[in-house]
Design a protein around this motif. Structure first.
Motif, PDB file in Angstrom:
ATOM      1  N   LEU A  52       1.023  -1.156  -0.028  1.00  0.00           N
ATOM      2  CA  LEU A  52      -0.023  -0.043  -0.107  1.00  0.00           C
ATOM      3  C   LEU A  52       0.980   1.280  -0.268  1.00  0.00           C
ATOM      4  O   LEU A  52       0.484   2.253  -0.597  1.00  0.00           O
ATOM      5  CB  LEU A  52      -1.018  -0.044   1.110  1.00  0.00           C
ATOM      6  N   TYR A  53       1.993   1.200   0.634  1.00  0.00           N
ATOM      7  CA  TYR A  53       2.922   2.273   0.612  1.00  0.00           C
ATOM      8  C   TYR A  53       3.314   2.716  -0.659  1.00  0.00           C
ATOM      9  O   TYR A  53       3.219   3.859  -1.142  1.00  0.00           O
ATOM     10  CB  TYR A  53       3.976   2.251   1.294  1.00  0.00           C
ATOM     11  N   CYS A  54       3.765   1.757  -1.678  1.00  0.00           N
ATOM     12  CA  CYS A  54       4.077   1.936  -3.019  1.00  0.00           C
ATOM     13  C   CYS A  54       2.762   2.602  -3.869  1.00  0.00           C
ATOM     14  O   CYS A  54       3.241   3.450  -4.691  1.00  0.00           O
ATOM     15  CB  CYS A  54       4.687   0.605  -3.334  1.00  0.00           C
ATOM     16  N   GLU A  55       1.706   2.064  -3.734  1.00  0.00           N
ATOM     17  CA  GLU A  55       0.699   2.556  -4.572  1.00  0.00           C
ATOM     18  C   GLU A  55       0.373   4.067  -4.111  1.00  0.00           C
ATOM     19  O   GLU A  55       0.041   4.942  -4.794  1.00  0.00           O
ATOM     20  CB  GLU A  55      -0.588   1.453  -4.209  1.00  0.00           C
ATOM     21  N   SER A  56       0.498   4.159  -2.639  1.00  0.00           N
ATOM     22  CA  SER A  56       0.305   5.558  -2.200  1.00  0.00           C
ATOM     23  C   SER A  56       1.346   6.614  -2.809  1.00  0.00           C
ATOM     24  O   SER A  56       1.135   7.670  -3.264  1.00  0.00           O
ATOM     25  CB  SER A  56       0.200   5.547  -0.693  1.00  0.00           C
ATOM     26  N   TRP A  57       2.569   6.086  -2.821  1.00  0.00           N
ATOM     27  CA  TRP A  57       3.756   6.620  -3.157  1.00  0.00           C
ATOM     28  C   TRP A  57       3.376   7.211  -4.700  1.00  0.00           C
ATOM     29  O   TRP A  57       3.601   8.111  -5.432  1.00  0.00           O
ATOM     30  CB  TRP A  57       5.069   6.149  -3.375  1.00  0.00           C
ATOM     31  N   ARG A  58       3.069   6.290  -5.600  1.00  0.00           N
ATOM     32  CA  ARG A  58       2.718   6.326  -7.036  1.00  0.00           C
ATOM     33  C   ARG A  58       1.588   7.326  -7.263  1.00  0.00           C
ATOM     34  O   ARG A  58       1.536   8.090  -8.162  1.00  0.00           O
ATOM     35  CB  ARG A  58       2.163   4.967  -7.733  1.00  0.00           C
ATOM     36  N   GLY A  67       6.018  16.566  -6.013  1.00  0.00           N
ATOM     37  CA  GLY A  67       7.335  17.224  -6.383  1.00  0.00           C
ATOM     38  C   GLY A  67       8.581  16.601  -7.073  1.00  0.00           C
ATOM     39  O   GLY A  67       8.596  15.670  -7.616  1.00  0.00           O
ATOM     40  N   SER A  68       9.722  17.248  -7.144  1.00  0.00           N
ATOM     41  CA  SER A  68      10.875  16.760  -7.587  1.00  0.00           C
ATOM     42  C   SER A  68      11.484  15.718  -6.840  1.00  0.00           C
ATOM     43  O   SER A  68      11.471  15.483  -5.923  1.00  0.00           O
ATOM     44  CB  SER A  68      11.838  17.919  -7.793  1.00  0.00           C
ATOM     45  N   TRP A  69      11.708  14.585  -7.653  1.00  0.00           N
ATOM     46  CA  TRP A  69      12.344  13.272  -7.382  1.00  0.00           C
ATOM     47  C   TRP A  69      13.293  12.797  -8.286  1.00  0.00           C
ATOM     48  O   TRP A  69      13.277  13.112  -9.442  1.00  0.00           O
ATOM     49  CB  TRP A  69      11.301  12.193  -6.886  1.00  0.00           C
ATOM     50  N   THR A  70      14.479  11.720  -7.676  1.00  0.00           N
ATOM     51  CA  THR A  70      15.317  11.370  -8.626  1.00  0.00           C
ATOM     52  C   THR A  70      15.342   9.905  -8.852  1.00  0.00           C
ATOM     53  O   THR A  70      15.814   9.406  -9.962  1.00  0.00           O
ATOM     54  CB  THR A  70      16.824  11.840  -8.110  1.00  0.00           C
ATOM     55  N   ARG A  71      14.578   9.126  -7.738  1.00  0.00           N
ATOM     56  CA  ARG A  71      14.385   7.781  -8.340  1.00  0.00           C
ATOM     57  C   ARG A  71      13.299   7.242  -7.295  1.00  0.00           C
ATOM     58  O   ARG A  71      13.055   7.830  -6.348  1.00  0.00           O
ATOM     59  CB  ARG A  71      15.778   7.105  -7.888  1.00  0.00           C
ATOM     60  N   ILE A  72      13.077   5.953  -7.586  1.00  0.00           N
ATOM     61  CA  ILE A  72      11.744   5.461  -6.963  1.00  0.00           C
ATOM     62  C   ILE A  72      12.297   5.010  -5.618  1.00  0.00           C
ATOM     63  O   ILE A  72      13.631   4.469  -5.448  1.00  0.00           O
ATOM     64  CB  ILE A  72      11.188   4.378  -7.693  1.00  0.00           C
ATOM     65  N   PRO A  73      11.625   4.881  -4.525  1.00  0.00           N
ATOM     66  CA  PRO A  73      11.899   4.141  -3.207  1.00  0.00           C
ATOM     67  C   PRO A  73      12.556   2.791  -3.639  1.00  0.00           C
ATOM     68  O   PRO A  73      11.962   2.109  -4.288  1.00  0.00           O
ATOM     69  CB  PRO A  73      10.758   4.044  -2.450  1.00  0.00           C
ATOM     70  N   GLU A  74      13.656   2.382  -2.980  1.00  0.00           N
ATOM     71  CA  GLU A  74      14.076   1.344  -3.171  1.00  0.00           C
ATOM     72  C   GLU A  74      13.080  -0.050  -2.900  1.00  0.00           C
ATOM     73  O   GLU A  74      13.097  -1.041  -3.795  1.00  0.00           O
ATOM     74  CB  GLU A  74      15.389   0.934  -2.071  1.00  0.00           C
ATOM     75  N   LYS A  75      12.194   0.010  -1.762  1.00  0.00           N
ATOM     76  CA  LYS A  75      11.347  -1.026  -1.549  1.00  0.00           C
ATOM     77  C   LYS A  75      10.276  -1.216  -2.661  1.00  0.00           C
ATOM     78  O   LYS A  75       9.373  -2.082  -2.356  1.00  0.00           O
ATOM     79  CB  LYS A  75      10.884  -0.972  -0.167  1.00  0.00           C
ATOM     80  N   CYS A  76       9.992  -0.056  -3.544  1.00  0.00           N
ATOM     81  CA  CYS A  76       9.067  -0.351  -4.523  1.00  0.00           C
ATOM     82  C   CYS A  76       9.538  -0.756  -5.762  1.00  0.00           C
ATOM     83  O   CYS A  76       8.710  -0.513  -6.812  1.00  0.00           O
ATOM     84  CB  CYS A  76       8.266   1.129  -4.609  1.00  0.00           C
ATOM     85  N   VAL A  77      10.692  -0.990  -6.034  1.00  0.00           N
ATOM     86  CA  VAL A  77      11.329  -1.481  -7.334  1.00  0.00           C
ATOM     87  C   VAL A  77      10.295  -2.545  -7.807  1.00  0.00           C
ATOM     88  O   VAL A  77       9.866  -2.548  -8.871  1.00  0.00           O
ATOM     89  CB  VAL A  77      12.671  -2.021  -7.190  1.00  0.00           C
ATOM     90  N   ASP A  78      10.096  -3.804  -7.177  1.00  0.00           N
ATOM     91  CA  ASP A  78       9.244  -4.697  -7.368  1.00  0.00           C
ATOM     92  C   ASP A  78       7.980  -4.340  -7.675  1.00  0.00           C
ATOM     93  O   ASP A  78       7.398  -4.932  -9.035  1.00  0.00           O
ATOM     94  CB  ASP A  78       9.093  -5.930  -6.437  1.00  0.00           C
ATOM     95  N   PHE A  79       7.355  -3.402  -7.025  1.00  0.00           N
ATOM     96  CA  PHE A  79       5.890  -2.800  -7.385  1.00  0.00           C
ATOM     97  C   PHE A  79       5.992  -2.237  -8.556  1.00  0.00           C
ATOM     98  O   PHE A  79       4.978  -2.353  -9.453  1.00  0.00           O
ATOM     99  CB  PHE A  79       5.644  -2.035  -6.297  1.00  0.00           C
ATOM    100  N   ASN A 260       3.207   7.459 -15.387  1.00  0.00           N
ATOM    101  CA  ASN A 260       4.675   7.062 -15.463  1.00  0.00           C
ATOM    102  C   ASN A 260       5.281   7.156 -14.118  1.00  0.00           C
ATOM    103  O   ASN A 260       5.751   8.362 -13.679  1.00  0.00           O
ATOM    104  CB  ASN A 260       5.451   8.218 -16.282  1.00  0.00           C
ATOM    105  N   PRO A 261       5.528   6.278 -13.375  1.00  0.00           N
ATOM    106  CA  PRO A 261       6.295   6.127 -12.002  1.00  0.00           C
ATOM    107  C   PRO A 261       7.801   5.852 -12.312  1.00  0.00           C
ATOM    108  O   PRO A 261       8.469   5.769 -11.326  1.00  0.00           O
ATOM    109  CB  PRO A 261       5.610   5.197 -11.270  1.00  0.00           C
TER     110      PRO A 261
END
Length: 266
Positions: A52-58, A67-79, A260-261
């Motif tokens: 749920l965290y990764c879906e909320s992040w997306r 806002g501005s970000w440079t890469r996805i959270p590490e724990k969301c790679v598989d998601f 586009n995530p």
């Protein structure tokens, strides 16, 4: 008598279990703790566990709240990998194309060639998922050199939903203009890739020139849209995967944001 006693005891046990399950749902568990289930396939109705965290992040990414970000959270790679390579991404892209097509059909085409629709290219017309499959699905810091080598291969596939929309707009009589953050030096590779992927008959392909280097995408693309309007084009629609494709000044009458995530461009 023994049979009656057994039935009474069985009934009491059943009533106790019902009472426990009603007052304390965790007392009897048939699924893992705190399951979060979302559909992975809106066609077949299959289900899987989702972070749920990764879906909320997306969600925050797609709504531009992050806002501005440079890469996805590490724990969301598989998601992100599961999302971008599966039916979820495809269906959301189809939904955007459907909305754009419905709007396009309401536009009166004058026939003077000035009724325009703008498309971004990367993650809008062409998919760079094959590149990101070997570069962490957005978990790595963007490497311009390796990405440019990928662009030079001219092998990016079309996004099916966007190709369908593109063809529909052609049939309706829109003048199609491509506005990309790619450099002028990549014109030949970009044109070859677009043709290879099924796109054709665009009116103009606008790429960054030397004096555009260093400009934020929002400014660069706004300036190019303003120049088109000064030429008499009416920009009815604009499709892009980044908010910087769509916002700024001289914006289209309607803008359509594709999901586009993988990365963010300001």
């Amino acid at each position: 008598m023994a049979l009656i006693q057994f039935s009474v005891i069985s009934l009491l046990i059943i009533m106790l279990l019902i009472s426990l399950s009603s007052s304390n749902p965790s007392a009897i568990q048939t699924t893992p703790d705190n399951p979060i289930l979302l559909p992975t396939d809106r066609v077949s109705g299959g289900w899987r566990g989702v972070d749920l965290y990764c879906e909320s992040w997306r969600f925050t990414v797609e709504t531009n709240d992050a806002g501005s970000w440079t890469r996805i959270p590490e724990k969301c790679v598989d998601f992100v990998e599961s999302y971008i390579t599966g039916d979820w991404y495809r269906m959301e892209s189809e939904a955007v194309a459907d909305d754009a097509a419905a709007y396009a059909k309401s536009v009166k085409i004058s026939g003077n060639g000035k009724v325009a629709w703008i498309f971004d290219i990367d993650e809008t017309l062409l998919s760079n998922v094959p590149y990101y499959e070997v570069h962490g699905f957005g978990a790595e810091i963007f490497d311009e050199l390796s990405f440019n080598l990928w662009v030079d291969l001219a092998e990016a596939p079309a996004l099916p939903a966007s190709l369908r929309l593109y063809k529909e707009l052609e049939q309706l009589g829109f003048t199609i203009i491509l506005l990309t953050g790619r450099d002028e030096s990549q014109r030949n590779a970009t044109e070859s890739n677009l043709l290879y992927s099924g796109y054709s008959n665009w009116e103009r392909l606008i790429l960054r020139q030397n004096d555009d280097q260093g400009k934020p995408a929002t400014i660069y693309k706004s300036e190019r849209r303003k120049a088109l309007q000064d030429e008499g084009y009416i920009i009815h629609g604009n499709s892009g995967d980044q908010w910087s494709d769509l916002t700024g000044f001289s914006v289209a009458k309607r803008s359509f944001k594709l999901p586009n995530p993988l990365y963010f461009i300001s």
